[in-house]
Design an enzyme around this catalytic site. Sequence first.
Site, mmCIF file in Angstrom:
data_model
loop_
_atom_site.group_PDB
_atom_site.id
_atom_site.type_symbol
_atom_site.label_atom_id
_atom_site.label_comp_id
_atom_site.label_asym_id
_atom_site.label_seq_id
_atom_site.Cartn_x
_atom_site.Cartn_y
_atom_site.Cartn_z
ATOM 1 N N CYS A 130 37.590 -9.589 -36.635
ATOM 2 C CA CYS A 130 38.506 -9.016 -35.658
ATOM 3 C C CYS A 130 39.922 -9.135 -36.207
ATOM 4 C CB CYS A 130 38.372 -9.761 -34.328
ATOM 5 S SG CYS A 130 39.455 -9.136 -33.026
ATOM 6 N N CYS A 141 48.741 -5.581 -20.316
ATOM 7 C CA CYS A 141 47.542 -5.558 -19.486
ATOM 8 C C CYS A 141 47.487 -6.858 -18.693
ATOM 9 C CB CYS A 141 46.299 -5.388 -20.344
ATOM 10 S SG CYS A 141 46.248 -3.799 -21.230
ATOM 11 N N CYS A 366 38.588 -13.374 -26.780
ATOM 12 C CA CYS A 366 39.064 -12.004 -26.683
ATOM 13 C C CYS A 366 40.247 -11.963 -25.716
ATOM 14 C CB CYS A 366 37.940 -11.113 -26.170
ATOM 15 S SG CYS A 366 38.343 -9.369 -26.089
#
Length: 401
Positions: A130, A141, A366
């Site tokens: 990643c 967000c 994440c």
Amino acid sequence: MSVTLDLSRVAPAEKADAAKPPVNLSGLTRPQLIAALTESGVVEHGKAKMRATQVFRWIHHRGVTDFAQMSDVAKETRARLADTFTIARPEVVERQVSKDGTRKWLIRMAPGIEVETVYIPSVGRVGALCVSSQVGCTLNCSFCHTGTQPLVRNLTTAEIVAQVQIAKDDLAEWPSDKEDRLLSNIVFMGMGEPLYNLGQVSDAIEIISDNEGIGISRRRITVSTSGVVPMLEKLGNTTQAMLAISLHATNDDLRDVLVPLNKKYPIAQLMEGIRAYPGLSNARRVTFEYVMLKGVNDSPDEARALVKLIKGIPAKINLIPFNPWPGSQYECSDWGAIETFAAILNKAGYSSPIRTPRGRDILAACGQLKSESEKVRASALRKLSMAAMAGMLEDDADDAA
């Protein structure tokens, strides 16, 4: 109030150029490398293509970090290369390995410029990396800790590629064609919005996928976006990468809150752009990422609305248990709610894997990359890590496996 800029002390152009750091050849595609070698005078035009292929292979196939190691390049040419260019890696400030095998590196690209990169084993064919495309993020967000950090700048192509090189160094993945490799997939799901740095991301993908170098297939490279609709077609045409959409809601009112970019590119416009994505097919499905937020977007009605929204799109849906972070207003959905949501999607014919928590003991979550390292010393990170609830990417690249 007016301000007058004093330009009297600005250095002449030639002095400004002299102060520039040497170009890192790791960030050049093969055509760019040919141009750089000839324009610098290091290589004569007639030999540039051959020499560029040699240098490219040494950098990206063999993983060398010193021009002196390029044994099939003339000694005098190696000396000129070293005087003019660099292939050095950035500094690895912190390396952590989870008990489940997840690895995380805190990488310092320049003073004050740091990103985190995460390797997740058993994702895709054998393992996925990643990578980040920006330092910080502009999207804000509301469920994402990374999004609370202001944008510092875009990463250069060399800095994006360096994340792959550092992972390959640590995994002993050189040369790139060795058997039993541990790194098979690349996912642009780290810090930043890749489509706001598409030029550098595109060049990085060209370098990473080049068969003379690292050689990771474009079908094993996934770019995740929150929905910068005008750039979707260009992404598909220039990279042929797999597409992932950070969706998280099925109506504009909720998505405006969760993903504020939706106010600029609402869901109907986003879906239109996705349906037109170059190369989209059953063999190249789009991945919809959907974070599970308790009492917010996890009801059976939302699952049915999602099925209706993506009808006719070759797709799979990754359900992501929310990773709590200090100050967040959200909670993770109950496991039963997540399973019920997934069952509705599966019944409609959509693969909907639930990401298994990974790397929870090293803050490799994440949406949490570089979150705490911006505020505390790396040594203190370990003390905080056990208190963090984390989950990690599970199989965003299944379709390419």
